[in-house]
Design an enzyme around this catalytic site. Structure first.
Site, PDB file in Angstrom:
ATOM      1  N   GLU A   1     -11.178   3.553  10.356  1.00 52.35           N
ATOM      2  CA  GLU A   1     -11.980   2.877  11.730  1.00 52.35           C
ATOM      3  C   GLU A   1     -10.999   3.406  12.944  1.00 52.35           C
ATOM      4  O   GLU A   1     -11.011   2.665  13.638  1.00 52.35           O
ATOM      5  CB  GLU A   1     -12.996   2.056  12.003  1.00 52.35           C
TER       6      GLU A   1
ATOM      7  N   GLN B   1       4.966 -11.973  -1.923  1.00 48.48           N
ATOM      8  CA  GLN B   1       6.525 -12.551  -2.077  1.00 48.48           C
ATOM      9  C   GLN B   1       5.947 -14.261  -2.376  1.00 48.48           C
ATOM     10  O   GLN B   1       7.392 -14.210  -3.543  1.00 48.48           O
ATOM     11  CB  GLN B   1       6.527 -12.195  -0.944  1.00 48.48           C
ATOM     12  N   ILE B   2       5.402 -14.550  -2.365  1.00 47.79           N
ATOM     13  CA  ILE B   2       4.874 -15.999  -2.411  1.00 47.79           C
ATOM     14  C   ILE B   2       5.432 -16.534  -4.513  1.00 47.79           C
ATOM     15  O   ILE B   2       5.364 -17.166  -5.181  1.00 47.79           O
ATOM     16  CB  ILE B   2       4.196 -16.923  -2.043  1.00 47.79           C
ATOM     17  N   HIS B   3       4.297 -15.349  -4.662  1.00 53.59           N
ATOM     18  CA  HIS B   3       4.182 -15.100  -6.726  1.00 53.59           C
ATOM     19  C   HIS B   3       5.516 -14.728  -7.015  1.00 53.59           C
ATOM     20  O   HIS B   3       5.247 -15.023  -8.401  1.00 53.59           O
ATOM     21  CB  HIS B   3       3.149 -14.480  -6.738  1.00 53.59           C
ATOM     22  N   GLY B   4       6.646 -14.228  -6.470  1.00 53.13           N
ATOM     23  CA  GLY B   4       7.886 -13.578  -6.727  1.00 53.13           C
ATOM     24  C   GLY B   4       7.778 -12.583  -7.835  1.00 53.13           C
ATOM     25  O   GLY B   4       5.852 -11.713  -7.696  1.00 53.13           O
TER      26      GLY B   4
ATOM     27  N   GLU C   1      -1.881   2.445  15.764  1.00 49.51           N
ATOM     28  CA  GLU C   1      -1.583   2.598  16.766  1.00 49.51           C
ATOM     29  C   GLU C   1      -2.882   3.555  18.416  1.00 49.51           C
ATOM     30  O   GLU C   1      -2.965   3.575  19.372  1.00 49.51           O
ATOM     31  CB  GLU C   1      -0.968   3.933  16.888  1.00 49.51           C
TER      32      GLU C   1
END
Length: 221
Positions: A202, A175-178, A206
């Site tokens: 592993e 998101q920060i990189h766009g 849940e």
């Protein structure tokens, strides 16, 4: 291909989970072969393949330990592996966070670096906080294991929190990189694909919650 393979198989079907043994066998054993290689979303440097046992004779001396102790041995290995998965998720998150922080200092919009925007600062702050919390959980579980103490609950907590942190942090790094973050020209795209498996391998998130709840409730009789 590896020279040997370890696996579990039923030795006494009438005993359910208590009728499973662990074995070690040469991969040159007639009837054993490696099947299809899976095309995975991430972690592509680590091959995941189908294994086929077709009329494969395994002698008794291939048995590892108790003929019916395979399930317990497998679960011990799984519990320890949860610390490793937590550590792997932690590393992925740390890498994505560092890429995002560095990018925010050089990417400019509206005449200033995006690191000066409050929205970006909030994301980086939460990334750093979740990573540090994950680190403490993973290190604590590892410390208990090294000391020979009970660590089932702590391993599941570390794996649960760190794996979900890894997935969240790598997502925010994109998101920060766009737009460029969605492209394979930058590392965060790959880190996000790799991180997803940490919530599955592993034991899923849940399953970790079930383990944690079971261990917690033991304290209350």
């Amino acid at each position: 291909m590896a020279t040997y393979i370890t696996f579990t198989a039923r030795t006494d079907p009438s005993r359910g989970a208590n009728g499973i043994g662990a074995f070690i066998m040469p991969t040159a054993t007639p009837g054993f072969r490696v099947g299809k290689k899976e095309k995975k979303m991430g972690l592509r440097a680590s091959d995941t393949v189908e294994v086929v046992f077709e009329d494969c004779f395994v002698p008794a001396d291939s048995l590892l330990g108790d003929p019916t102790g395979g399930f317990k041995a497998f679960m011990r290995t799984l519990t320890g592996g949860r610390i490793s998965i937590g550590a792997l998720a932690l590393g992925l998150a740390q890498g994505a966070y560092e890429h995002a922080a560095k990018y925010s200092k050089i990417r400019r919009q509206f005449g200033q670096t995006i690191s000066s925007f409050q929205g970006i600062q909030f994301m980086l702050a939460e990334m750093a906080t979740r990573i540090e919390a994950s680190r403490l959980l993973v290190y604590h579980a590892a410390l208990l294991r090294d000391a020979g103490e009970e660590y089932t609950k702590e391993a599941s907590m570390a794996k649960l929190f760190a794996s979900e942190t890894g997935n969240w942090v790598t997502d925010k790094a994109i998101q920060i990189h766009g737009g460029i973050g969605y492209c394979r020209d930058v590392p965060v795209e790959r880190l996000h694909r790799d991180a997803k498996l940490m919530e599955i391998g592993e034991g899923t998130s849940e399953i970790q919650k079930l383990v944690i709840a079971r261990e917690i409730l033991k304290q209350f009789g």
